[in-house]
Scaffold this motif. Sequence first.
Motif, PDB file in Angstrom:
ATOM      1  N   PHE A  74       6.556   8.377   6.292  1.00  0.00           N
ATOM      2  CA  PHE A  74       5.147   8.472   6.677  1.00  0.00           C
ATOM      3  C   PHE A  74       4.266   7.765   5.654  1.00  0.00           C
ATOM      4  CE2 PHE A  74       1.141  10.875   7.276  1.00  0.00           C
ATOM      5  CZ  PHE A  74       1.014  10.786   8.654  1.00  0.00           C
ATOM      6  N   ALA A  75       4.592   7.944   4.365  1.00  0.00           N
ATOM      7  CA  ALA A  75       3.805   7.327   3.301  1.00  0.00           C
ATOM      8  C   ALA A  75       3.936   5.813   3.326  1.00  0.00           C
ATOM      9  CB  ALA A  75       4.242   7.875   1.943  1.00  0.00           C
ATOM     10  N   LEU A  76       5.164   5.322   3.368  1.00  0.00           N
ATOM     11  CA  LEU A  76       5.399   3.877   3.392  1.00  0.00           C
ATOM     12  C   LEU A  76       4.839   3.261   4.664  1.00  0.00           C
ATOM     13  CD1 LEU A  76       6.718   1.306   2.272  1.00  0.00           C
ATOM     14  CD2 LEU A  76       8.843   2.006   3.401  1.00  0.00           C
ATOM     15  N   GLY A  77       5.077   3.915   5.786  1.00  0.00           N
ATOM     16  CA  GLY A  77       4.589   3.386   7.052  1.00  0.00           C
ATOM     17  C   GLY A  77       3.084   3.304   7.109  1.00  0.00           C
ATOM     18  N   GLY A  78       2.392   4.270   6.469  1.00  0.00           N
ATOM     19  CA  GLY A  78       0.932   4.235   6.466  1.00  0.00           C
ATOM     20  C   GLY A  78       0.389   2.989   5.805  1.00  0.00           C
ATOM     21  N   VAL A  79       0.980   2.609   4.673  1.00  0.00           N
ATOM     22  CA  VAL A  79       0.511   1.419   3.955  1.00  0.00           C
ATOM     23  C   VAL A  79       0.820   0.147   4.743  1.00  0.00           C
ATOM     24  CG1 VAL A  79       0.760   0.055   1.844  1.00  0.00           C
ATOM     25  CG2 VAL A  79       0.724   2.544   1.719  1.00  0.00           C
ATOM     26  N   VAL A  80       2.047   0.040   5.240  1.00  0.00           N
ATOM     27  CA  VAL A  80       2.440  -1.156   5.990  1.00  0.00           C
ATOM     28  C   VAL A  80       1.602  -1.295   7.257  1.00  0.00           C
ATOM     29  CG1 VAL A  80       4.317  -2.264   7.260  1.00  0.00           C
ATOM     30  CG2 VAL A  80       4.776  -1.152   5.069  1.00  0.00           C
ATOM     31  N   MET A  81       1.461  -0.212   7.998  1.00  0.00           N
ATOM     32  CA  MET A  81       0.706  -0.287   9.252  1.00  0.00           C
ATOM     33  C   MET A  81      -0.792  -0.375   9.006  1.00  0.00           C
ATOM     34  SD  MET A  81       2.814   2.045  11.934  1.00  0.00           S
ATOM     35  CE  MET A  81       4.582   1.843  12.121  1.00  0.00           C
ATOM     36  N   GLY A  82      -1.264   0.194   7.883  1.00  0.00           N
ATOM     37  CA  GLY A  82      -2.666   0.030   7.535  1.00  0.00           C
ATOM     38  C   GLY A  82      -2.995  -1.420   7.258  1.00  0.00           C
ATOM     39  N   ARG A  83      -2.091  -2.101   6.536  1.00  0.00           N
ATOM     40  CA  ARG A  83      -2.274  -3.529   6.278  1.00  0.00           C
ATOM     41  C   ARG A  83      -2.233  -4.322   7.569  1.00  0.00           C
ATOM     42  NH1 ARG A  83      -4.893  -7.083   3.374  1.00  0.00           N
ATOM     43  NH2 ARG A  83      -3.693  -8.983   2.895  1.00  0.00           N
ATOM     44  N   LEU A  84      -1.323  -3.964   8.458  1.00  0.00           N
ATOM     45  CA  LEU A  84      -1.224  -4.644   9.754  1.00  0.00           C
ATOM     46  C   LEU A  84      -2.488  -4.431  10.571  1.00  0.00           C
ATOM     47  CD1 LEU A  84       0.577  -6.250  11.711  1.00  0.00           C
ATOM     48  CD2 LEU A  84       1.482  -4.064  12.535  1.00  0.00           C
ATOM     49  N   ALA A  85      -3.032  -3.216  10.538  1.00  0.00           N
ATOM     50  CA  ALA A  85      -4.267  -2.931  11.273  1.00  0.00           C
ATOM     51  C   ALA A  85      -5.442  -3.743  10.728  1.00  0.00           C
ATOM     52  CB  ALA A  85      -4.580  -1.440  11.211  1.00  0.00           C
ATOM     53  N   ASP A  86      -5.497  -3.952   9.397  1.00  0.00           N
ATOM     54  CA  ASP A  86      -6.544  -4.790   8.814  1.00  0.00           C
ATOM     55  C   ASP A  86      -6.477  -6.213   9.352  1.00  0.00           C
ATOM     56  OD1 ASP A  86      -7.714  -2.836   7.232  1.00  0.00           O
ATOM     57  OD2 ASP A  86      -6.480  -3.294   5.470  1.00  0.00           O
ATOM     58  N   ARG A  87      -5.272  -6.685   9.630  1.00  0.00           N
ATOM     59  CA  ARG A  87      -5.082  -8.079  10.035  1.00  0.00           C
ATOM     60  C   ARG A  87      -5.227  -8.297  11.541  1.00  0.00           C
ATOM     61  NH1 ARG A  87      -2.561 -11.668   6.509  1.00  0.00           N
ATOM     62  NH2 ARG A  87      -2.084 -10.822   4.443  1.00  0.00           N
ATOM     63  N   VAL A  88      -4.605  -7.431  12.346  1.00  0.00           N
ATOM     64  CA  VAL A  88      -4.530  -7.713  13.784  1.00  0.00           C
ATOM     65  C   VAL A  88      -5.120  -6.606  14.655  1.00  0.00           C
ATOM     66  CG1 VAL A  88      -2.482  -9.136  13.436  1.00  0.00           C
ATOM     67  CG2 VAL A  88      -2.210  -6.722  14.036  1.00  0.00           C
ATOM     68  N   GLY A  89      -5.647  -5.547  14.063  1.00  0.00           N
ATOM     69  CA  GLY A  89      -6.181  -4.458  14.865  1.00  0.00           C
ATOM     70  C   GLY A  89      -5.195  -3.317  15.007  1.00  0.00           C
ATOM     71  N   ILE A  90      -5.620  -2.257  15.663  1.00  0.00           N
ATOM     72  CA  ILE A  90      -4.875  -1.002  15.686  1.00  0.00           C
ATOM     73  C   ILE A  90      -3.769  -0.956  16.745  1.00  0.00           C
ATOM     74  CG2 ILE A  90      -6.413   0.158  17.325  1.00  0.00           C
ATOM     75  CD1 ILE A  90      -4.644   1.681  14.216  1.00  0.00           C
ATOM     76  N   VAL A  91      -3.835  -1.814  17.767  1.00  0.00           N
ATOM     77  CA  VAL A  91      -2.894  -1.694  18.888  1.00  0.00           C
ATOM     78  C   VAL A  91      -1.456  -1.923  18.446  1.00  0.00           C
ATOM     79  CG1 VAL A  91      -2.220  -2.614  21.132  1.00  0.00           C
ATOM     80  CG2 VAL A  91      -4.640  -2.323  20.583  1.00  0.00           C
ATOM     81  N   ALA A  92      -1.197  -2.990  17.689  1.00  0.00           N
ATOM     82  CA  ALA A  92       0.173  -3.310  17.273  1.00  0.00           C
ATOM     83  C   ALA A  92       0.813  -2.172  16.466  1.00  0.00           C
ATOM     84  CB  ALA A  92       0.192  -4.617  16.491  1.00  0.00           C
ATOM     85  N   PRO A  93       0.128  -1.600  15.455  1.00  0.00           N
ATOM     86  CA  PRO A  93       0.743  -0.483  14.723  1.00  0.00           C
ATOM     87  C   PRO A  93       1.105   0.703  15.614  1.00  0.00           C
ATOM     88  CG  PRO A  93      -1.135  -1.325  13.507  1.00  0.00           C
ATOM     89  CD  PRO A  93      -1.145  -1.999  14.838  1.00  0.00           C
ATOM     90  N   VAL A  94       0.254   1.027  16.583  1.00  0.00           N
ATOM     91  CA  VAL A  94       0.536   2.173  17.453  1.00  0.00           C
ATOM     92  C   VAL A  94       1.741   1.901  18.345  1.00  0.00           C
ATOM     93  CG1 VAL A  94      -0.374   3.628  19.303  1.00  0.00           C
ATOM     94  CG2 VAL A  94      -1.849   2.986  17.401  1.00  0.00           C
ATOM     95  N   LEU A  95       1.853   0.684  18.863  1.00  0.00           N
ATOM     96  CA  LEU A  95       3.006   0.354  19.709  1.00  0.00           C
ATOM     97  C   LEU A  95       4.299   0.389  18.903  1.00  0.00           C
ATOM     98  CD1 LEU A  95       1.585  -2.589  21.873  1.00  0.00           C
ATOM     99  CD2 LEU A  95       1.821  -0.175  22.489  1.00  0.00           C
ATOM    100  N   ILE A  96       4.264  -0.131  17.683  1.00  0.00           N
ATOM    101  CA  ILE A  96       5.444  -0.081  16.818  1.00  0.00           C
ATOM    102  C   ILE A  96       5.803   1.376  16.505  1.00  0.00           C
ATOM    103  CG2 ILE A  96       6.315  -0.637  14.515  1.00  0.00           C
ATOM    104  CD1 ILE A  96       4.581  -3.191  14.649  1.00  0.00           C
ATOM    105  N   GLY A  97       4.792   2.184  16.220  1.00  0.00           N
ATOM    106  CA  GLY A  97       5.023   3.591  15.924  1.00  0.00           C
ATOM    107  C   GLY A  97       5.669   4.321  17.093  1.00  0.00           C
ATOM    108  N   ALA A  98       5.243   4.021  18.309  1.00  0.00           N
ATOM    109  CA  ALA A  98       5.820   4.661  19.496  1.00  0.00           C
ATOM    110  C   ALA A  98       7.305   4.334  19.616  1.00  0.00           C
ATOM    111  CB  ALA A  98       5.073   4.215  20.747  1.00  0.00           C
TER     112      ALA A  98
END
Length: 419
Positions: A74-98
């Motif tokens: 959860f900790a590592l994923g938050g940083v990686v997906m937070g960085r991804l959200a900064d770059r491309v928006g929130i949709v991609a991190p949520v789909l990967i998380g699912a």
Amino acid sequence: MPLLETKTVAPGGFDPGEIDSGYAWWRLVLTLVIGTVACVGNWSVVVLLPTLQLEFETVRGGASLPYTGTMLGFALGGVVMGRLADRVGIVAPVLIGAFLLSFGYIVAAFTTDIWQFTALSVVIGLGSAAGFAPLISDLSHWFRKHRALAVAFAASGSYLSGAVWPLIIEHFQATQGWRATHVGIGLFVPLVMVPVALLLRRRLQTTNYLQAEAATAAARNELGLKPNALQAILVVAGFACCMAMSMPQVHIVAYCGDLGYGVAVGTQIIALMLGLGVVSRLASGALADRIGAGPMLILGSSMQALALLLYLFFNSETSLYVISSLFGLFQGGIVPMYAVIIRQFLPPREAGVRISLVLMATVLGMACGGLAAGYIFDATGSYRLAFLHGFFWNCVNLVLVSWLVLWPKLRRQRQAAPA
């Protein structure tokens, strides 16, 4: 400006068609739905802790390893997906998380030892991370006047998940077994997260970010701390508060079992605790919009310390319901305030990764605190020292956040003092 005030007014104002708009509130609702579903990973292993101890024939500390694995992911994923959200928006991190949640839960159902289950718990944690820090960061950009309340709503997905999922999981593991329950979760999660994520494709205009950058630079200049210095203080404070927070949240089900009240009672207590944590988060968000995030942090930390002390003196079934209710009400508003402070003082285009770094520290605190409490119990046969251990870390947090609130005032007094 009041100390750590959450209200900032950007030069020229924000586009009224986007910031604080009706769409922003609709986006808040969708964010809460995703967070509630995605954060199942944080709580399913808590309910299963006694079952895993028997299933895999391990000690309490060993049975706590999957929770630690989940929190590390959860900790590592938050940083990686937070960085991804900064770059491309929130949709991609949520789909990967699912996808990660679905894979993790289904495969975990077929594990044969605690180490395999722990490894899959890391994957589940990575998936659940999409439902917390990245969502909080994304939603914070859509609000100005009610930012603290909005952030608290986004963060409440984790606690609402903790209020709902343990009851569902306890029911199905009792009737269908924990392995079938894991498969069911793995099939259900993407059915909700994927379509809801696609409704979040709209992004803010660039001008809003430019205006927000000017506002945060001015606020940071008044605070008198460099960005990385503030970041470091919040990271340590976040770790400390969740070292304290983890003891009741991770071990209350096992604690109730040890006292003879049963796993079902422990599950009800944690659901009550986290349900009231949602109330606490929303109330603290509304209050922080008035008094500032810093004072709200001090209040929440002080009350959490009080609740931890109460666990030392009372352990009847009724008292555990009462104290756990108070604990939920006291500590629920702490973590969202870190995100509010970051959005006020640090660059908005870095919000995803900066918020994720602090929330990573809180998650690591939960992971380390939960594991430490398990081994303290194994060494002493009691949770008493584990509660004291949590209280110590709570004091560390209280010292740091109090200094953070008082520092600007002390700095101004020193500058105004005659040479």
